[in-house]
Design an enzyme around this catalytic site. Structure first.
Site, mmCIF file in Angstrom:
data_model
loop_
_atom_site.group_PDB
_atom_site.id
_atom_site.type_symbol
_atom_site.label_atom_id
_atom_site.label_comp_id
_atom_site.label_asym_id
_atom_site.label_seq_id
_atom_site.Cartn_x
_atom_site.Cartn_y
_atom_site.Cartn_z
ATOM 1 N N SER A 330 0.799 -1.226 0.000
ATOM 2 C CA SER A 330 0.000 0.000 0.000
ATOM 3 C C SER A 330 0.831 1.274 0.000
ATOM 4 O O SER A 330 0.296 2.366 -0.193
ATOM 5 C CB SER A 330 -0.912 0.009 1.220
ATOM 6 N N ASP A 354 -17.511 0.767 -0.875
ATOM 7 C CA ASP A 354 -16.627 -0.379 -0.641
ATOM 8 C C ASP A 354 -17.337 -1.363 0.258
ATOM 9 O O ASP A 354 -17.494 -1.115 1.449
ATOM 10 C CB ASP A 354 -15.333 0.099 0.013
ATOM 11 N N ASP A 369 -10.730 -6.505 0.295
ATOM 12 C CA ASP A 369 -10.097 -5.391 0.973
ATOM 13 C C ASP A 369 -9.483 -5.942 2.247
ATOM 14 O O ASP A 369 -9.951 -6.953 2.774
ATOM 15 C CB ASP A 369 -11.136 -4.316 1.302
ATOM 16 N N HIS A 375 -14.949 -0.259 3.808
ATOM 17 C CA HIS A 375 -14.779 1.105 4.314
ATOM 18 C C HIS A 375 -15.998 1.970 4.051
ATOM 19 O O HIS A 375 -15.989 3.146 4.334
ATOM 20 C CB HIS A 375 -13.554 1.764 3.654
ATOM 21 N N CYS A 388 -7.671 2.099 1.840
ATOM 22 C CA CYS A 388 -8.726 1.276 1.262
ATOM 23 C C CYS A 388 -8.243 0.632 -0.025
ATOM 24 O O CYS A 388 -7.751 1.289 -0.938
ATOM 25 C CB CYS A 388 -9.953 2.162 0.981
#
Lengths: 638, 381
Positions: A330, A354, A369, A375, A388
């Site tokens: 990430s 999401d 996720d 999220h 996210c």
């Protein structure tokens, strides 16, 4: 008395004798002429040849090794110096019985099997007669004393004092400084004849790191001494002398305080920390743990020490910072986000729902996720702060791998950074062309979706992460990182999103909220900071989970846990340090890598009183105009 | 100076003055003068070769002095006394050589010396350098010339017994010189050329056999080195390479006295003993070497002249053998130092440091002078 018969014989005998005497004279004279001819041949006709031989005998040109340049950190702290060392050597020609002498010496000094083996190898390799052959270096004072006392019984045994390289900080700088050790024939064979001549007196050669990259500079220019020696090699007089040109000292960007902070913050965990001053590209800290003691390598590492390093499961000889290959995870999201905005597939307003997963239309496969429950409604800002995945799956799919690739390589990903250290890894920034060439397979949508959160084929070294973070801090202005304070070469990379300040600043704000926001993934590292930090956490998967498996750190063996990552820079609106931290099997980026990054930033940005005091860049000339015009550090901290 | 001697050689008898003091002392002035010049020149070379070591010089001078005393004493003894005692001395020498094999003093792996504790030590082999030619000359003095085949066998026996005993010590150089001294008598005694050629071809056949079956390993190595000194330039080949380098680098005029780098920086081994010629060649150049060769030629020529004038077979043969043996010394030493011959331990006569050879050589010249100066008395009878 004599009879006539005898008289006649006497006369005849006289004649016989006289003839033989004449013959003798003739033979003597002709052989004397042979000798004279031989002498004329040697002394008049071949005179020049023998004069050369005679001069070669007595006049030796000795190469005088230049003293090696020293290495300093930016504070003037000595990181590599030369120290006198006493070594044991034998002049084989003076030793009546080599085996007996070695046995005798082994009673007085510690000699390993390997020392003896190396001695015989050196003895058999081509060398000058009467040249001392080294047996062991680093004699202790006690050993020197023992040999000195017995010197008269040990003809041909010598104790030589030579400067050898010394690294006062042992393993702290091991992966960035590298080390020197004995130069060997392979090193010499790779050189041009000119270089070989320059190394004719030199015993040591840079192996890794700064020692290797700046070998030429540190080495200097060989000197020469013409000496007259007798047959036993004793120097009787110096006929001519050209002194050596000492190697240049190298001053590094490295800051021992920052380096030490990174080292200590990492502790006994395996990992890497790179800190770069984004203003001039100087590397402030370069840590890879575990390290090794470079001093062990200088005079030839013992088998015991070497196998200790080699067989250590933590791989202390592996330079994680430079050669480690990890998915960026990430930490890539801020750059990926900018890529989406740059391509127009998303903007700061766009929101998506999401549900905790992403599914391509018409396909069964689900991309989860990291938060199972999802999220909810997310935009770009929130997707950075909370990291996210679903937002980026969606955006990445619409961006496509090739546009992603073309954008990301402008941050130095997928290629060597050009740092002044040897052995750097390229990493992988995948594209359709790459997959076809390397894997021979077509590119799938799933590959793009993995790539958009920094997983899949994508691999980066911690150094590349730090460089891409520094480039981010410079709002896209590319840089070539430098360990030494020498003018860096210009980067050939086109800057990304040049002049689009509002996007850079918005993304930076999102990264600041990662640290200072209420829901940021790196909240832990922001506690009580005297300046604003922009950062992004990440985890690199070591172990793929099955479709419905829960990731449970407790249950997974330590070595299979995710690698924890964080990248960041500070102060957020006037960056003076960019950091990348990797903690192998550290689990979560925010909690295990974040505090390390914070410690490194504090070490650089705070003075001894704990106040914010941004040090000036080492090379003000290398700072791009964009950063020189920034607001002051004080106004940055809100 | 040597030119002067050359000029005076033919008229040597009148020059010395038959009624002069030197003649009455039974000395031959041309030979004596040439020897003195040679020995003094030799001391100069030795001073440089021995790194200006005066101790070395003093010891050599004492030895030379002893040699000249021996020369003087032996010159007073009439030749017929030598002839009378030749067989007895030869026999005694043989006994001593056998004794050496059993009770000789060992040094450097060779048994060459007989030591009478607290008194003296000497090499019986040196005695044989004089005793063997005297014995062979004695043998022929009882027979008529020319030497025949049966003479060859007997002379071989007389010569080879001591030669083999000496070779056993081992001392290749001395055994070679003793063999030459004996066999050279055969040559001047008129041994037919056919027999000489036959002997030489036999020697040529025997040489390889000798190499494999008779020579000691160290001697064999010398022969190998002679043929290929470069094979082991730092070991066995070192001596000859360095010696040739010293000679060649001397050039025509030399590097100057005390300035030879090869010898003074110790590159030249054995520089004061067997390889002293290389020192002369390096420092004195070709000029020095040619002067030395001229001086040696004068001495040998004078020796041959003395034997030419001698009237009795024993005297003629002994004098000529001694003169020619002296030449063998010169030729073998200079030949080996300059790389023409394998390295054999033969010193440069009267110049190389040490060895009893100096005394023996000068004693030999004493016998020659005796032969020359006692001649008048014989003819007066």
């Amino acid at each position: 008395m004599r009879s006539p018969m005898q008289f006649k014989d006497h006369h005849r005998e006289g004649r016989i004798f006289a003839v033989r005497l004449v013959w003798s004279g003739v033979i003597v004279l002709s052989l004397m002429l042979v000798l004279a001819g031989r002498m004329i041949w040697l002394q008049a006709i071949q005179h020049d040849r023998y004069t050369t031989l005679s001069d070669k005998n007595r006049v030796q040109t000795q190469a005088v090794a230049p003293p090696r340049g020293l290495i300093y950190d930016r504070r003037g702290e000595l990181l590599a110096d030369n120290q006198p060392d006493f070594s044991l050597a034998l002049i084989a020609e003076q030793v009546p019985d080599l085996n007996a002498t070695l046995t005798r010496l082994a009673e007085m000094v510690a000699l390993e099997e390997a020392d003896i083996e190396r001695f015989w190898r050196r003895l058999r390799s081509p060398r000058r007669p009467w040249e001392p052959v080294p047996v062991r270096a680093r004699l202790t004072e006690e050993e020197i004393a023992r040999i000195a006392v017995a010197q008269h019984e040990l003809p041909g045994v010598r104790i030589d004092a030579d400067p050898i390289r010394h690294y006062p900080y042992d393993d702290l700088f091991s992966h960035v400084l590298g080390y020197v050790n004995r130069i060997n024939t392979e090193d010499l064979e790779r050189m041009t004849p000119d270089e070989q001549a320059n190394y004719s007196g030199t015993h040591y050669y840079g192996r890794l790191g700064v020692e290797r990259h700046y070998e030429r500079l540190l080495h200097g220019r060989v000197g020469f001494r013409k000496v007259e020696t007798n047959a036993r090699g004793r120097i009787l007089q110096v006929l001519e002398e050209i002194p050596p040109l000492p190697g240049e000292d190298v001053h590094l960007h490295l800051d021992i305080k920052v380096q030490q902070a990174a080292w200590d913050a990492l502790g006994e965990r395996r990992g890497a920390v790179i800190a770069i001053d984004p203003r001039d590209g100087g590397v402030l800290a370069f840590v890879s743990r575990p390290g090794f003691d470079p001093n062990l390598f200088v005079t030839g590492i013992t088998h015991h020490d070497y196998s200790g390093y080699r067989d250590d499961g933590d791989r202390p000889l592996f330079n994680r910072a430079l050669q480690g290959q990890y998915p960026p995870g990430s930490t890539l999201k801020p750059i990926a986000g900018l890529a989406g905005i740059d391509a127009g597939v998303t903007d700061w307003q766009r929101t998506i729902w999401d549900p905790g997963y992403y599914r391509l239309e018409g396909q069964e496969r689900v991309f989860r996720d990291w938060r199972r429950q999802g999220h909810g409604w997310v935009d770009m800002h929130k997707s950075i702060v909370e990291s996210c995945d679903t937002y980026f799956y969606d955006m990445g799919f619409r961006l496509g791998i090739d546009r992603m690739h073309d954008f990301m390589i402008r941050f130095g990903l997928g290629d060597r950074t050009g740092i002044d250290l040897p052995g750097e890894s390229r990493g992988i920034m995948p594209s359709r062309a790459w997959k076809r060439a390397v894997r021979g397979e077509p590119w799938y949508h799933g590959d793009t979706i993995n790539a958009s959160i920094g997983q899949g084929y994508m691999l980066t070294s911690p150094l590349q992460l730090a460089v891409s973070t520094a480039v981010f801090a410079r709002q896209g202005e590319p840089l070539v990182p430098r360990v030494a304070q020498l003018t860096p070469p210009a980067s050939s990379i086109e800057p990304a999103m040049a002049g689009e300040t509002q996007h850079w600043e918005r993304m930076t704000r999102a990264m600041v909220d990662v640290v200072h926001g209420a829901r940021g993934t790196a909240r832990a590292m922001g506690q009580g900071s005297k300046y604003r930090i922009a950062a992004k956490t990440g985890t690199a998967q070591v172990f793929s989970l099955g479709k419905d498996q829960e990731y449970n750190a407790e249950e997974i063996a330590e070595r299979l846990r995710d690698h924890a990552l964080i990248v960041g820079f500070a102060p957020a609106d006037n960056p003076a340090i960019a950091v990348a931290v990797l903690v192998e099997n550290g689990g979560s980026g925010g909690s295990s890598a974040g505090p390390v990054a914070r410690a490194v930033m504090d070490a650089w940005l705070l003075n001894n009183a704990g106040e914010l005091e941004v040090p000036p860049p080492a090379l003000p000339g290398a700072v791009p105009a964009l950063m020189a015009g920034n607001a002051s550090a004080e106004s940055a901290s809100r | 100076m040597s030119n002067e001697f050359l000029r005076q050689m033919p008229s040597g008898r009148t020059f010395s003055g038959k009624d002069g003091l030197i003649w009455r002392l039974h000395l031959d002035s041309p030979l004596l003068a040439a020897l003195i010049v040679l020995c003094l020149g030799g001391l100069l070379v030795l001073y440089s070769a021995g790194d200006s070591n005066t101790d070395l010089l003093i010891r050599q001078s004492v030895r030379l002095g002893g040699g000249f005393v021996a020369l003087f004493v032996l010159a007073q003894v009439p030749p017929r006394t030598y002839r009378f005692w030749a067989p007895a001395v030869y026999a005694a020498g043989l006994v001593l050589l056998v004794l050496v094999l059993f009770i000789g003093t060992e040094a450097k792996g060779a048994k060459r010396w007989l030591t009478i504790p607290g008194v003296a030590s000497f090499q019986p082999a040196e005695l044989m350098k004089l005793a063997v030619p005297a014995m062979v000359a004695w043998y022929f003095s009882e027979r008529s010339l020319p030497a025949r085949f049966r003479d060859v066998l007997l002379v071989m026996l007389i010569t080879l017994v001591p030669v083999l005993l000496i070779a056993r010590q081992p001392d290749l150089g001395t055994s070679l010189l003793v063999a030459s001294a004996g066999l050279l008598v055969l040559f001047v005694a008129g041994l037919s050329w056919r027999l000489i050629l036959a002997a030489m071809s036999m020697l040529a056949i025997a040489a390889p056999l000798m190499y494999f079956f008779v020579l000691h390993p160290y001697q064999r190595r010398r022969v190998d080195t002679f043929f290929n000194p470069e094979a082991d330039p730092l070991g066995a080949g070192w001596n000859i390479i360095q010696s040739k380098t010293a000679i060649g680098s001397g050039g025509v005029s030399g590097k100057g006295w005390l300035n030879g780098t090869q010898s003074r920086l110790d590159f030249l081994p054995e520089s004061s003993t067997d390889f002293i010629l290389a020192v002369l060649a390096e420092e004195g150049g070709l000029i020095g070497v040619l002067l030395l060769l001229a001086l040696y030629t004068v001495i040998i020529g004078r020796g041959l002249f003395i034997s030419w004038q001698a009237q009795e077979t024993f005297n003629r043969l002994l004098a000529s053998s001694l003169a020619l043996t002296f030449f063998i010394y010169v030729f073998v030493n200079i030949g080996m130092v300059s790389g023409l011959l394998p390295v054999v331990g033969v010193p440069l006569p009267l110049i190389s440091y040490g060895g009893t050879s100096i005394v023996t050589l000068l004693a030999g010249f004493g016998i020659m002078m005796s032969i020359h100066t006692h001649r008048k008395l014989l003819s007066n009878h």
